[in-house]
Design an enzyme around this catalytic site. Structure first.
Site, PDB file in Angstrom:
ATOM      1  N   ASP A 138      45.152  22.318 -43.422  1.00 24.42           N
ATOM      2  CA  ASP A 138      44.909  23.709 -43.816  1.00 24.42           C
ATOM      3  C   ASP A 138      43.760  23.709 -44.824  1.00 24.42           C
ATOM      4  O   ASP A 138      43.924  23.215 -45.943  1.00 24.42           O
ATOM      5  CB  ASP A 138      46.150  24.322 -44.478  1.00 24.42           C
ATOM      6  CG  ASP A 138      47.308  24.536 -43.510  1.00 24.42           C
ATOM      7  OD1 ASP A 138      47.455  23.747 -42.561  1.00 24.42           O
ATOM      8  OD2 ASP A 138      48.070  25.492 -43.721  1.00 24.42           O
ATOM      9  N   LYS A 144      44.664  31.619 -41.236  1.00 26.08           N
ATOM     10  CA  LYS A 144      45.764  31.745 -42.198  1.00 26.08           C
ATOM     11  C   LYS A 144      45.367  32.730 -43.293  1.00 26.08           C
ATOM     12  O   LYS A 144      44.229  32.716 -43.763  1.00 26.08           O
ATOM     13  CB  LYS A 144      46.080  30.361 -42.778  1.00 26.08           C
ATOM     14  CG  LYS A 144      47.110  30.335 -43.896  1.00 26.08           C
ATOM     15  CD  LYS A 144      47.322  28.886 -44.350  1.00 26.08           C
ATOM     16  CE  LYS A 144      48.152  28.799 -45.624  1.00 26.08           C
ATOM     17  NZ  LYS A 144      48.323  27.398 -46.066  1.00 26.08           N
ATOM     18  N   LYS A 197      48.708  32.376 -39.144  1.00 24.09           N
ATOM     19  CA  LYS A 197      49.710  31.965 -40.144  1.00 24.09           C
ATOM     20  C   LYS A 197      49.705  32.941 -41.308  1.00 24.09           C
ATOM     21  O   LYS A 197      48.659  33.217 -41.903  1.00 24.09           O
ATOM     22  CB  LYS A 197      49.414  30.546 -40.642  1.00 24.09           C
ATOM     23  CG  LYS A 197      50.380  30.067 -41.725  1.00 24.09           C
ATOM     24  CD  LYS A 197      50.103  28.614 -42.093  1.00 24.09           C
ATOM     25  CE  LYS A 197      50.922  28.182 -43.306  1.00 24.09           C
ATOM     26  NZ  LYS A 197      50.699  26.761 -43.658  1.00 24.09           N
TER      27      LYS A 197
END
Length: 241
Positions: free
Chosen positions: A107, A171, A200
């Site tokens: 991430d 995300k 996400k």
């Protein structure tokens, strides 16, 4: 609870099993403090509930990989975290180092200031590097927008770049900014990337209704440190139906 999640989500609890919900959760411990016991607890819970992954700072990668061996739960390293302001070369090293230590997911926080100054080429180059390296090693890639600092047009621009770069997920947030995920942002991101890419929601997702609201808006992963409580809340709610 944030304004966008105060109302009950149109996705009802009986539309999900606890097991299915758990498989969508990234069980998170990204605090700069804590003990070895905290990491052991995180991994034990993740293995028990079969969460998608544990989200941790890179320094914990090798330890979590060892603790989760054989569980099927990924270790996810947070790169350029939480500000995104390290150099592209530093992010590239962090990514490769985490993968070498066994990370199954990455991430990465975008360089927000580069985006806002119009240096889209730099933002894109970091995404392409991450996506290419992750793809070569069978690792899932996610790019963190930190939506609270961005306009809707900037959010759309990052999502389009992520699609072009071949990133696996977009995300919302790190959880360290002044605001986290909102259903409105998840919906915008889903509409921009289309149905195939992962979205996400992370940051401020603390309750079952928060999680259901994000899923209803189009999230396919939920980043939270409250994963156990959220899954157990669903289990309790289903018992009352």
């Amino acid at each position: 609870m944030m304004e966008q999640t105060k109302k009950r989500s149109p996705i009802q609890a009986d539309a999900l099993t606890p097991e299915r919900l758990a498989s969508m959760i990234d069980h998170t411990f990204l605090k700069p403090f804590g003990t070895a016991a905290d990491i052991e607890k995180l991994c034990k819970e993740a293995a028990h509930y079969r969460f998608a992954m544990v989200a941790i700072n890179p320094a914990e990668t090798a330890r979590c990989v060892a603790l989760l061996k054989g569980s099927g739960v990924h270790t996810g390293a947070a790169i350029g975290f939480p500000l995104g302001q390290t150099t592209s070369e530093t992010k590239a090293f962090e990514i490769r180092d985490a993968i070498a230590k066994g990370a199954g997911e990455i991430d990465m926080v975008i360089n927000i200031r580069a985006l806002q100054s119009g240096d889209h080429a730099r933002v894109m180059a970091e995404m392409v590097d991450m996506a290419d390296v992750c793809r070569a090693h069978g690792v899932i890639s996610k790019v963190i927008l930190e939506t609270c600092y961005l306009t809707d047009d900037e959010k759309r621009a990052v999502c389009r770049m992520a699609c072009e770069a071949g990133v696996g997920f977009v995300k919302t947030s790190t959880g360290f900014g002044p605001a986290g995920a909102t259903a409105a942002d998840v919906r915008l991101m889903r509409e921009t990337v289309g149905p195939k890419m992962g979205v996400k929601a992370a940051g401020g997702v603390r309750t079952l209704d928060d999680a259901l609201a994000m899923i209803g808006a189009g999230a396919t992963r939920i980043g939270t440190s409250n994963g156990v409580a959220i899954v157990e809340a669903l289990r309790d709610r289903l018992r009352m139906l």
